[in-house]
Design a protein around this motif. Structure first.
Motif, short mmCIF file in Angstrom:
data_model
loop_
_atom_site.label_atom_id
_atom_site.label_comp_id
_atom_site.label_asym_id
_atom_site.label_seq_id
_atom_site.Cartn_x
_atom_site.Cartn_y
_atom_site.Cartn_z
N UNK A 116 -38.99 -12.34 6.64
CA UNK A 116 -37.92 -12.92 7.44
C UNK A 116 -36.55 -12.33 7.19
N UNK A 117 -36.47 -11.03 7.08
CA UNK A 117 -35.17 -10.45 6.72
C UNK A 117 -35.05 -10.49 5.22
N UNK A 118 -34.10 -9.70 4.68
CA UNK A 118 -34.10 -9.45 3.23
C UNK A 118 -33.90 -10.71 2.39
N UNK A 119 -33.37 -11.78 3.00
CA UNK A 119 -32.96 -12.92 2.16
C UNK A 119 -34.09 -13.90 1.84
N UNK A 120 -35.33 -13.53 2.09
CA UNK A 120 -36.39 -14.49 1.81
C UNK A 120 -37.28 -13.94 0.70
N UNK A 121 -38.19 -14.81 0.24
CA UNK A 121 -39.10 -14.40 -0.82
C UNK A 121 -39.99 -13.27 -0.34
N UNK A 122 -40.20 -12.32 -1.22
CA UNK A 122 -41.12 -11.22 -0.91
C UNK A 122 -42.55 -11.72 -1.16
N UNK A 123 -43.49 -11.28 -0.29
CA UNK A 123 -44.88 -11.74 -0.43
C UNK A 123 -45.75 -10.60 -0.92
#
Lengths: 438, 757, 173
Positions: free
Chosen positions: A291-298
């Protein structure tokens, strides 16, 4: 590059492939400005807001706040002027959906703003774009002139009693101006600093007047909601978040692009592997920032075989967030330490400097990343990074601090092996540390 | 704030607090320690330091208590592990790029960052990276700046904007690169130094006292400013017999001026220990000769003999006694007593720029205090320029307009800077201020007044209407431009505009620190010009405390006197005529009182011993009186003088030094309120005078430069080298890194011990 | 008691006493023939203070007054001043330096608190201990008497464990 819809009829992207899609006559020929006519002819402002509520449209800028609710907060009886501001300051790394909408279908945005202005009783409205989108402002200005000439903007729109005006405005290139209160400060001509909430913009926003700030994608969804009706729009998606959502896919996939998916598209793995054509060059999937850089990486194993549903609730359950829909796919060649460093440098550069944790914290984080990169990593740095993020998260003045902390927190926790490489082994490959990193 | 109470639970204790109270204030009042940097009660909220985080039930995150308004049933926790971790981490962030150079920092010892680090700092520093270095520099001759120490609480920028209305300093750049500075790097403001005062760290520092002392070795004495009539309370820091610096008092004490001081109050003190101070009594044994140092005994005896001789030969009234509005009430009282009881002369005057006697004689309502101005709803200012002459009053006006929504009506011949705040600016022709008084008195003469002032008659109607529609306080201020009759008319305004829900307060903009006190203690209100005219005719000797004002000098008859005695700090134009000069002690060396333009009697306290052989003015007069055979009986006690003032002067009745001890709650002099009276005679007088004015005077259209009065060199400010730079237009120096004083020498005469070759 | 017994008893007492005395004659002497011979002082001996300089010869003291504040006998007097010259030309390492730095040895109790307090390691105790003077006023030492570059070190001491230490009593340990 793919631009189109998967799993549903194209709604927002209906006209983008048409020749000269940005011109008024093409737009009108393809169903444009019917919604505003319907609104002006048959609906009261309250009807519009009710329709918006029924549509379960949630703000597409990142926070996902229900749009109908947001509009209903604007006090009806306020003697002050009201404003609708379109947030086109699309600065989130990995997000480029608004750009296509404005570039290829500017009139859809104008119509959306007009409907919002009618619903809220706004006479003056602004489109605020980031400084780098100067060419989009030129496109918008042409479209606005066209609309004005056609009586769709200005005095007595389409012969009704409704009059309103839309102005464009560019920022000077600051990520923080995508935050709605900072955007308003910038629009007023001040430093782009976020403001205190409460009061929320709906009560006291631009020039201390009731203001609604909406993302481009949110506003472009409005004409369709009016045309097809709120309930029909909601049915496209899920019960809690209706309609379709644009995903800006980038990274190591065979077919990056802007994808329109219905809310609640059922499997992220299928989306990456089939719809986007799979991972480029036959590599393995390593990570996704959905969701764009500001979310948790999966991690890949959080996606593969996990049936992650692509809507607000599904992604939270899957361990991340919808955010602004900047879908970044990374293959096995990516060093998550490096990619996290890159993002942290972005947040340090874009921190406005207002509050302590974000200003000093991001600066400190970047310094640590640089030190580690230069071979000065210590095993305890992983814990230090997490602790600094923990101290930033939830304590900053605006959400930028949180946004800077989340990617690092998730990266360190979910990809410890990538950090271990830098922290535990020194440049000669000798281990400095025995045992668990965290 | 309403009187309705709401229940707030803080750390499991219940409190009833007024609705609308701010949580941080409530917590602090109830002894729950909340650290903060950016919160400053008198300024707009910032919420950027994040030190004041507390946990409030039903709110998702930790909340900044400075932004929270108490609501009923709020449950607050101010102490918990989570909160402690948050506060410690904020301080860790703040210290990350802080240079930690406390040993060289002038703020060390009174630094809020230092204090909070003691409370909330970690034992170890986890920040091991390179700090962002920024060079020290100067922002002006007065303001030194070390940007690396900055924690960006922005108190300075808010003070500059909200208090001073100047916006001279602002933040530049972004993120971790943010610096506080000014466009072009050089401050061309009024140099009030309030940014220095409110800075919680050593970022903005007093450039005149740089690296000279540490706060803990200074003895702090609370005293009253010796410059203008606002009477700001200040703290004199002295080391041994040297006055090192002046700062305002602590902001948590609710005093007259809070932490506000202007350039003169804050930086205008080096005259106290200046090398040119008169060291011993000086005697000119024959006219045209030199002033020769003498002992006190000899000087007093010599003066007594001479005065005796002249009085014996020419009569009592051949001697005139002249006081100065800069002296303490005690000194003025002793002078008056000296005139009345020792030499029994009728010729006593105070050398003030203008007399407010007609105003106080007709005073129809109470004087407005600075608090009243701050909360007034309408402020009318006739003439004057408080921004330059009474800076605290100007600040209160600005805040009243900005924070209190007051309407400012400005009647001035010059478009002064306050017009930016003005709801109505009546731009009149120079010299027609009296017509404004005429217009205020009624609409009968509107046509005449409007014609002479060069304004529309409708504007005068709006002016009267605004006043008579105000609910709340109306403050009427006026400068020295008004004639005696106009003063009387303004003084009676409380009757003219009396109405339900409205209070009319008066505020004369006197020029000097004790102009009001000098008037209170005056006997017959003779003008000093008349006495000077009579010099050599009926007056043959003069006893003067303080020098004459420059405007009195041109027609000065001092040379025609047979004998002139002057008490002074420095050799001035006046002492050039003197036969005897007594070295007087400055305000920092004496005990006494000043009466400001609020009518507040405020203490002046001794900070250092009188320098060299100087003595307090009142003591010199008493000793001379004793030599002439009259013992005042005050011994060496200023409080005994004040007791006698309180016994003899009705307005000062019942005041004593112990009652004046609390400078946060100053006591007002009880000026007699005159009853309503017929003003026809005065109005007719003004009308006559106004009618004689020309109809086509040219209006002044240019706004004067900032500091055109503030930076003017007087006897006292002349002794501050930095003032010379400012008076010369505050030129931008070649380098900001070094004090401009070291770089530029305006005048050979500027001597400074520390000037490096 | 007979006289013989008395003589024997006293002789024995003398022998007993002298045996102690004589047993020390072959042992190493503790007495130092000061001032002909230097005295050995321990490394942590607290003698007259030294004000240190950095490698460029600039005074380390920044006149922070912490030594004066820490001093229990209030014997340190400092006046700070501003030195606006370029860093390499300065008197001290920083802009701020001590224009006057006096220690009154009439009052100093050599407690070492000043050394503890110093954040810049600018002041330490040296080993000079011969502080007696003929005039009480001379007990007041000024900066020039204290600076390590200017203070004359006495020839009459040796520091234990140092290169010139020949007879430290703890050496063998």
């Amino acid at each position: 590059m793919f631009i189109g819809a998967i799993g549903c009829e194209p709604l927002q992207l209906r006209r983008v492939h048409l020749e000269n899609s940005r011109w008024l006559d093409v737009y009108r020929r393809n169903g444009g400005y019917e919604a505003i006519k319907k609104v002006l002819d048959t609906m009261s402002p309250d009807d519009v807001i009710n329709e918006m509520k029924k549509s379960a449209l949630r703000g597409r800028g990142g926070a996902g706040f229900p749009t109908g609710m947001k509009w209903s907060f604007v006090p009806k009886d306020s003697p002050k002027a009201k404003y609708v501001v379109c947030n086109a300051d699309e600065s989130e790394p990995g997000t480029f959906k608004d750009r296509y909408l404005m570039e290829r279908d500017p009139h859809m945005l104008i119509e959306g703003i007009l409907i919002a202005a009618y619903a809220l009783g706004a006479k003056t409205n602004y489109i605020y774009t980031r400084g780098e989108y100067k060419y989009l402002i030129d496109i918008m200005d042409v479209a606005l002139d066209e609309a004005r000439a056609a009586g769709l903007l200005g005095n007595k729109i389409l012969g009704s009693d409704f009059s309103c005006e839309i102005y464009t405005h560019t920022g000077a290139g600051a990520y923080i101006c995508g935050e709605e209160t900072a955007l308003l400060s910038s629009l007023e001509g001040m430093r782009g600093h976020p403001r205190m909430k409460p009061p929320f913009p709906a009560i006291s926003g631009l020039y201390a007047s009731p203001t609604v700030v909406n993302n481009v994608e949110t506003l472009t969804a409005v004409p369709d909601i009016i045309k097809m009706g709120g309930e029909a729009y909601q049915k496209l998606g899920t019960e809690k978040s209706g309609g379709t959502k644009l995903w800006a896919v980038s990274g190591h996939v065979n077919q990056p692009g802007v994808y329109e998916l219905p809310m609640g598209y059922d499997d992220m793995e299928k989306f990456i592997m089939e719809d986007c054509g799979g991972i480029a060059n036959g590599k393995q999937l390593k990570a996704v920032i959905p969701g764009g850089s500001s979310v948790y990486i999966m991690r890949a194993d959080q996606i593969i075989g996990k049936d992650v549903r692509m809507d607000y609730e599904g992604l939270v359950a899957g361990g991340s967030m919808v955010g602004s829909g900047g879908f970044i796919v990374m293959d096995e060649t990516v060093d998550i330490f490096e990619s996290t460093k890159n993002l942290t440098e972005f947040y340090k550069h874009e921190s406005c400097g207002w509050c302590t944790p974000c200003r000093e914290g991001t600066d400190w984080l970047v310094k640590i990343f640089k030190r580690i990169e230069n071979g000065g990593g210590r095993p305890e740095d992983a814990q230090l990074l997490l602790d600094i993020c923990d101290n930033i998260e939830g304590k900053s003045f605006c959400p930028l601090g949180d946004a800077a902390a989340w990617p690092i927190q998730s990266a360190v926790k979910r990809f410890p092996e990538d950090f271990e490489k830098h922290l535990v082994n020194n440049s000669r490959g000798e281990s400095k540390h025995k045992g668990e990193l965290l | 704030m309403s009187t309705e109470l709401v229940k707030v639970t803080i750390n499991a204790k219940d409190f009833q607090v007024p609705k609308g109270a701010r949580l941080i204030d409530v917590c602090r009042e109830n002894q729950f320690d909340i650290p903060s940097f950016c919160y400053y009660a008198d300024l707009a909220l910032q919420a950027s330091c994040r030190m004041c985080l507390v946990r409030i039930e039903k709110m998702p995150k930790l909340q900044t208590s400075c932004t929270i308004i108490c609501t009923d049933g709020m449950v607050v926790t101010t102490q918990s592990e989570e909160i402690e971790k948050a506060r410690r981490s904020m301080l860790e962030f703040l210290l990350a790029n802080h240079p930690l150079d406390c040993p060289v920092c002038d703020r060390g010892g009174e630094c809020e960052l230092q204090e909070l680090t003691f409370d909330w700092g970690n034992l170890e520093e986890r920040f091991i990276e390179q700090k962002n270095a920024r060079a020290e520099k100067y922002l002006s001759p007065m303001v030194a700046n070390d940007p690396q120490r900055c924690i960006l609480c922005k108190r300075c920028t808010r003070v500059c904007d909200e208090w001073m209305g100047e916006d001279a300093i602002e933040a530049g750049n972004r993120g971790a690169n943010t610096v506080i500075g000014t466009y072009g790097g050089w401050l061309n403001c009024s140099q009030c130094g309030n940014c220095i005062e409110v800075c919680p760290t050593g970022t903005l520092l007093d450039g005149t006292y740089r690296h000279q002392a540490r706060p803990w070795e200074l003895t702090q004495t609370i005293s009253t400013c010796t410059y203008c009539s606002d009477g700001c309370q200040m703290s004199l820091g002295s080391r041994g017999d040297e006055l090192m610096r002046i700062v305002a008092r602590d902001r948590y004490v609710n005093g007259l001026n809070g932490e506000f001081l202007c350039i003169k109050g804050r930086f205008g003190h080096p005259f106290v220990n200046h090398e040119e101070r008169i060291r011993t009594p000086l005697i000119r044994y024959q006219k045209g000769g030199r002033l020769v140092p003498a002992t006190w005994d000899e000087a007093i005896r010599f003066t007594a003999q001479k005065l005796d001789g002249i009085v014996a030969a020419r009569g009592n009234n051949s001697l005139a006694v002249v006081g100065s509005p800069r002296l303490t009430n005690e000194a003025l009282y002793c002078l008056r007593k000296f005139a009345a009881e020792v030499v029994e002369t009728e010729n006593y005057a105070v050398a003030d720029a203008f007399s407010l006697k007609p105003f106080f004689e007709s005073l129809g309502g109470p004087l407005a205090t600075h608090q009243d101005i701050r909360h007034a709803k309408t402020i009318v200012l006739i003439g004057g320029e408080p921004e330059e002459l009474q800076p605290l009053t100007a600040k209160q006006i600005r805040q009243a307009v900005r924070n209190g929504g007051a309407k400012l009506i400005l009647i001035n011949s010059v478009p002064i800077r306050l017009r930016e705040q003005a709801a109505q600016f009546i731009h009149i022709r120079p010299g027609t201020e009296n017509a404004a008084a005429l217009a205020l008195a009624g609409n009968a003469d509107d046509a005449l007044a409007a014609r002479k002032m060069g304004v529309e008659a409708a504007e005068l109607e709006i002016l009267r209407q605004t006043i008579s529609e105000t609910q709340g306080d109306v403050v009427l201020m006026f400068g020295g431009e008004l004639s005696a009759e106009a003063q009387a008319v303004v003084a009676q305004m409380p009757y003219t505009f009396a109405g339900e829900g409205r209070r009319i307060l008066l505020h004369p903009l006197a020029l000097f620190n004790n102009s009001v006190g000098a008037l209170d203690l005056d006997v017959n209100g003779k003008s000093v010009s008349d006495l000077l005219d009579a010099a050599g005719v009926s007056i043959h000797a003069m006893y003067m405390a303080g020098s004459l004002l420059p405007e009195h000098m041109p027609k000065c008859g001092l040379s025609k006197l047979d004998f002139l005695v002057v008490q002074e700090l420095f050799e001035t134009e006046t002492t050039a005529f003197a036969d005897v000069v007594f070295p007087a002690a400055s305000f920092a060396e004496i005990d006494g009182t000043f009466t400001n333009n609020d009518g507040f009697v405020q203490r002046v306290r001794k900070s250092i011993e009188p320098v060299h052989q100087s003595k307090p003015d009142w003591l010199i007069v008493s000793e001379l009186a004793k030599e002439l055979g009259v013992d005042f009986g005050f011994e060496r006690s200023a409080s005994a003088v004040f007791r006698e003032i309180a016994e003899r002067i009705p307005a000062y009745a019942d005041l004593r030094y112990p009652l004046l001890k609390d400078e946060s709650h100053p006591l007002q002099v009880k000026h007699a309120i005159a009853s309503k009276r017929e003003l026809a005679k005065e109005i007719a007088g003004i009308r006559r005078a106004v009618a004689e004015l020309s109809d086509d005077g040219v209006k002044v259209s240019e706004t004067p430069q900032v500091g055109h009065e503030l930076f003017k060199l007087g006897t006292l400010t002349d002794k501050v080298p930095q003032f010379h730079l400012l008076a010369a237009g505050n030129p931008t120096p070649a380098s900001f890194a070094i004090s401009p004083l070291y770089q530029i020498t305006i005048d050979e005469g500027i001597k400074r011990e520390k000037a490096v070759a | 008691m007979s006289i013989i017994t008395e003589v024997i008893e006293s002789t024995r007492a003398i022998i007993q006493g002298m045996s102690v005395t004589l047993s020390y004659i072959p042992k190493r002497k503790q007495t130092v023939q000061y001032p002909e011979e230097p005295v050995t002082v321990q490394p942590r001996y607290r003698g007259q203070h030294l004000l240190h300089v950095d490698e460029l010869g600039r005074e380390k003291c920044v006149a922070c007054f912490l030594c004066a504040a820490a001093c229990p006998s209030e014997c340190i007097y400092i006046e700070a001043a501003d030195d606006p010259r370029a860093p390499e030309e300065r008197t001290g390492v920083d802009e701020r330096y001590a224009k006057i730095y006096n220690i009154d040895y009439g009052r100093c109790i050599f407690c070492g608190y000043c050394v503890e307090a110093c954040p810049k390691d600018a002041i330490t105790h040296g080993y000079n201990f011969e502080l007696s003077v003929y005039n009480r006023a001379d007990l007041l030492k000024r900066k020039d008497d204290l600076l390590i570059t200017k203070q004359v070190q006495s020839k009459n001491y040796r520091v234990a464990f140092s290169d010139e230490d020949v007879d430290s009593e703890w050496k063998e340990v």
